[in-house]
Design a protein around this motif. Structure first.
Motif, short mmCIF file in Angstrom:
data_model
loop_
_atom_site.label_atom_id
_atom_site.label_comp_id
_atom_site.label_asym_id
_atom_site.label_seq_id
_atom_site.Cartn_x
_atom_site.Cartn_y
_atom_site.Cartn_z
N PHE A 82 0.81 -1.22 0.00
CA PHE A 82 0.00 0.00 0.00
C PHE A 82 0.84 1.27 0.00
O PHE A 82 0.30 2.37 0.01
N GLN A 83 2.13 1.16 0.03
CA GLN A 83 2.97 2.35 0.11
C GLN A 83 3.05 3.00 -1.27
O GLN A 83 3.67 2.49 -2.19
N SER A 84 2.38 4.12 -1.40
CA SER A 84 2.30 4.82 -2.68
C SER A 84 2.20 6.31 -2.41
O SER A 84 2.39 6.78 -1.29
N ASN A 85 1.86 7.04 -3.43
CA ASN A 85 1.80 8.50 -3.30
C ASN A 85 0.43 9.01 -2.88
O ASN A 85 0.21 10.22 -2.84
N GLN A 86 -0.50 8.11 -2.55
CA GLN A 86 -1.82 8.58 -2.16
C GLN A 86 -1.79 9.17 -0.76
O GLN A 86 -0.83 9.00 0.00
N SER A 87 -2.87 9.85 -0.39
CA SER A 87 -2.93 10.51 0.91
C SER A 87 -2.93 9.49 2.04
O SER A 87 -3.24 8.31 1.84
N VAL A 88 -2.60 9.98 3.24
CA VAL A 88 -2.63 9.11 4.43
C VAL A 88 -4.04 8.55 4.62
O VAL A 88 -4.21 7.36 4.94
N LEU A 89 -5.04 9.38 4.40
CA LEU A 89 -6.42 8.94 4.59
C LEU A 89 -6.78 7.81 3.63
O LEU A 89 -7.35 6.79 4.02
N ASP A 90 -6.43 7.96 2.37
CA ASP A 90 -6.77 6.93 1.39
C ASP A 90 -5.94 5.67 1.60
O ASP A 90 -6.41 4.56 1.31
N THR A 91 -4.73 5.82 2.09
CA THR A 91 -3.93 4.64 2.45
C THR A 91 -4.61 3.87 3.58
O THR A 91 -4.69 2.64 3.56
#
Length: 751
Positions: A82-91
């Motif tokens: 799940f480590q990607s550039n999406q926001s903390v919330l979406d992670t």
């Protein structure tokens, strides 16, 4: 005397958080809108608790999805996938719900029950390469928010040992991860101290378990190594007694302890006197997990001697977080007034603390005597007592709990009757509950539809579901449960001795809320509950149609049950009612009957020394439902999200012909339990995760079935999803089931 709370329901009085979450996931509202709704609920919660007498309100108990997942996010413990550039919330939401498309097509993290409750938490994942990246912004922000609103607050965090104990790890000895975790916790505790928080609540509920020496040592080490800050630490234990670890507990470097005096009765006074004489002693005297009004007079009499000794060191609280309680009984306008007078929800439980504290300080018991009167009246109420039920239970004999033949004999007879192929395919029971279905039920309950109009609409839905299953190619069909709001509430509505509420929602996981029945009296079945619907579905197809019932342990566990008789008696009363329903179904030609028991593990006592006694009466309650049927009738049961190692012997004792279980999130790892104890009957290991929108590939499903074949003969393997499909949409459901059927068909050809 301080009154405080360990946590408060976070869904909102009318499930405002649920609605906001689902709108955000559907991209109907923005992140800002979601966070604004969350903030509004938090502030209402603090205000409600303060107005109802709570001196020290909890902060940090609020989570958008789950408090364990929030802890993982705060620690930066995010699975690599799940480590990607999406926001903390979406992670955070991706970890909980899975993710497809974009940079990641990832399975959600495991979800399992929080100790012996019906609340689910997202299991942390720790590997040897896991790095911690602390982000306290959410917790610190909430503390500042509460302080700026003028509340005296107490930050709440899950303790490091409990967090690690609950985590899933590929490390051979996950306790070796503890030093790294303690470094992070020290930073978090230091930051909270800098906010001038006088007290910090550190939840370590694993203290109620019978821990081995390694975990006991981990607790001792943890509270030796963590350096005290300017804040005081309240160690919170709940869901059971901790006096079996009295020597360990009394030496921990904390400033006070919270003790649950409700979950397990015992001599709390003796244990309290063994603790350091400078500790604050918080007594959880109000039941945080049930809905009954407290007998405050009895509590007063029990703890008055302790007040004389402890003085201001005695604090009062609910037994555990009120997360497990509905919010406000005053919202209920349609409950029977006598039954309602026996009830107290989260708001009322806070007020009970205030009443009790006043009585203890003033030595004036007038108010609590008046308050407790309905509790005493309930014990002799005609609404609670049904002599016919009591007589039926006392007349049960050994024969009522045993099938006539062994599984091997039944299997041959059932195969001749059903004619199923290798790897028979089926579902767990429910199909998508569309907005139209829910609207139809709501109109009928509001009497905007006649009974005939309602039955016509539901029959139309059942017919549609049968056709879709035939087109997909499933071998054993179901009627889809369109008439059911919830697998427990539906039965609670039809059983005498049960009350159904309008707003008594509690969170099960994420946005999923349930409205448990309130079992207030002796349980009985006045009339058939499912037979008309199942019989209609059965008439529509040449293929076998499976009936679905909820088992006695699950109905008991997922209801608020009476506290004046033993759980064993409640379970057997429900079992007797379900037995009558099974008989009706069999008499109407239903050849497969599924009795779901997903709660059988969570209902186990937390202490292993108590398991054997529980397992005996729990399996008896199940067998009471099913033992009387002929060998030709195939009994199924469904279990989900359990540690099967702990309950495998009990599952075998159920003697269900087919057991379906959750295995997809763990990639069939749970079947490793069968290496120690062979499962003798047929098994349907779930081949895809219904809590994720991801559509499993044919190869993925085939691979899982092949893995299951390492533990079971192929002749005893069924193919099914891991749970019901109620919460899914039709397009993804049909796509997934077509792949499931295709996978089974291909494996048949290969075998």
């Amino acid at each position: 005397m301080i009154t405080h709370n360990l946590g408060f329901p976070r869904i909102g009085k009318k499930r405002e958080l649920k609605k906001a979450l689902e709108q955000y996931w559907q991209k109907k509202i923005s992140k800002v809108d979601l966070l604004d709704q969350a903030k509004q609920i938090r502030q209402e919660n603090w205000q409600t608790q303060h107005q109802n007498g709570v001196n020290l309100v909890p902060v940090g108990d609020f989570a958008l999805y789950d408090q364990v997942l929030s802890t993982s996010i705060m620690l930066g413990i995010v699975p690599k996938r799940f480590q990607s550039n999406q926001s903390v919330l979406d992670t955070e939401f991706a970890i909980a719900r899975g993710q497809s498309g974009g940079e990641c097509n990832c399975a959600a993290s495991d979800m399992t029950k929080w100790f012996d409750t019906n609340y689910h938490y997202i299991v942390p994942e720790i590997t040897a390469s896991t790095e911690i990246c602390i982000d306290t912004a959410a917790l610190v922000g909430q503390v500042k928010e509460a302080k700026s609103a003028g509340y005296q607050c107490k930050p709440v965090i899950i303790g490091p040992v409990t967090y690690l104990y609950l985590a899933k790890s590929t490390i051979e000895d996950k306790i070796t991860f503890l030093p790294k975790l303690l470094e992070a916790y020290q930073v978090i505790l230091d930051e909270l101290a800098q906010l001038n928080c006088e007290w910090i609540q550190i939840d370590e509920p694993i203290l109620t378990l019978e821990l081995n020496e390694q975990w006991q040592h981990a607790l001792t080490t943890t509270y030796q190594q963590l350096k005290k800050t300017s804040s005081k630490w309240l160690l919170a234990t709940y869901f059971g007694r901790v006096d079996h670890l009295s020597n360990l507990v009394s030496k921990l470097n904390v400033d006070g302890i919270h003790l649950d005096t409700v979950a397990e009765q015992g001599n709390i006074t003796e244990f309290v006197y063994s603790l350091p004489n400078d500790w604050v002693i918080s007594l959880g005297v109000i039941d945080g997990r049930n809905v009954w009004k407290s007998d405050l007079v009895s509590i007063y009499q029990r703890i008055s001697p302790l007040l004389n000794v402890l003085g201001s060191r005695l604090w009062l609280a609910p037994s555990c977080s009120l997360l497990h309680s509905p919010i406000d009984v005053n919202l209920e306008k349609n409950l029977n007034e006598e039954v309602k007078s026996w009830l107290a929800f989260a708001v009322q439980k806070c007020n009970e603390l205030e009443l009790l504290a006043f009585a203890l300080k003033s030595k004036n018991t007038d108010d609590i005597t008046k308050y407790s009167t309905p509790v005493l009246q309930s014990l002799v109420s005609e609404k609670r007592n049904n002599n016919k039920v009591k007589t039926a239970i006392s007349a049960l004999s050994t024969a009522d709990f045993e099938r006539a033949s062994r599984f091997e004999q039944r299997q041959e007879i059932q195969q001749r009757a059903l004619g199923l192929p290798l790897y028979p395919t089926t579902t767990i029971g429910s199909f998508p509950q569309t907005g139209d279905i829910r609207a139809t039920r709501a109109k009928w309950k509001r009497e905007e539809l006649s009974d005939v109009e309602y039955q016509t609409a539901i029959k139309s839905e059942i017919a549609s579901v049968i056709r879709k299953q035939e087109q997909i190619g499933l071998d054993v069909l179901v009627h889809g449960e369109a008439e059911r709001n919830d697998m427990v509430e539906y039965f609670g509505e039809q059983l005498d001795g049960c009350a159904i509420t309008e707003f008594a929602w509690v969170q099960s996981y994420g946005s999923r809320c349930v409205k448990p029945p309130i079992i207030y009296g002796d349980v009985s079945r006045p009339q058939p509950m499912t037979t008309p619907w199942i019989s209609y579905a059965n008439s529509l197809s040449e293929k076998p149609v499976k009936a679905m019932l909820t088992g006695p342990i699950t109905i008991m566990s997922w209801s608020f049950i009476r506290n004046d008789i033993a759980r064993e008696q409640v379970a057997k009363q429900i079992g007797l009612a379900i037995k009558e329903e099974v008989s009706d179904l069999a008499d109407h030609g239903i050849g497969i009957i599924q009795i779901d028991e997903p709660a059988i593990k969570e209902a186990m006592p937390l202490k292993q020394s108590q398991w054997a006694k529980y397992s005996q009466w729990a399996t008896e309650a199940f067998r009471l439902c099913s033992a009387h049927v002929s060998d030709e009738t195939q009994i199924h049961s469904h279990i989900c999200y359990s540690e099967f190692n702990d309950i495998l012997a009990s599952l075998i004792d159920l003697d269900a012909d087919v057991l379906t279980i959750e295995t997809s999130r763990s990639n069939m790892e749970v079947l490793e339990a069968f290496e120690q104890l062979t499962y003798p009957n047929a098994l349907g290991p779930g081949v895809y995760d219904i809590h994720s929108a991801n559509i499993p590939s044919i190869e993925w499903i085939k691979d899982l079935i092949v893995k299951a074949g390492e533990y079971l003969p192929k002749e005893r393997i069924w193919v099914n999803p891991d749970c019901g499909l109620k919460t899914r949409a039709w397009p993804e459901t049909e796509a997934a089931l077509k792949n499931l059927v295709k996978a089974a068909q291909e494996l048949r050809l290969e075998n």
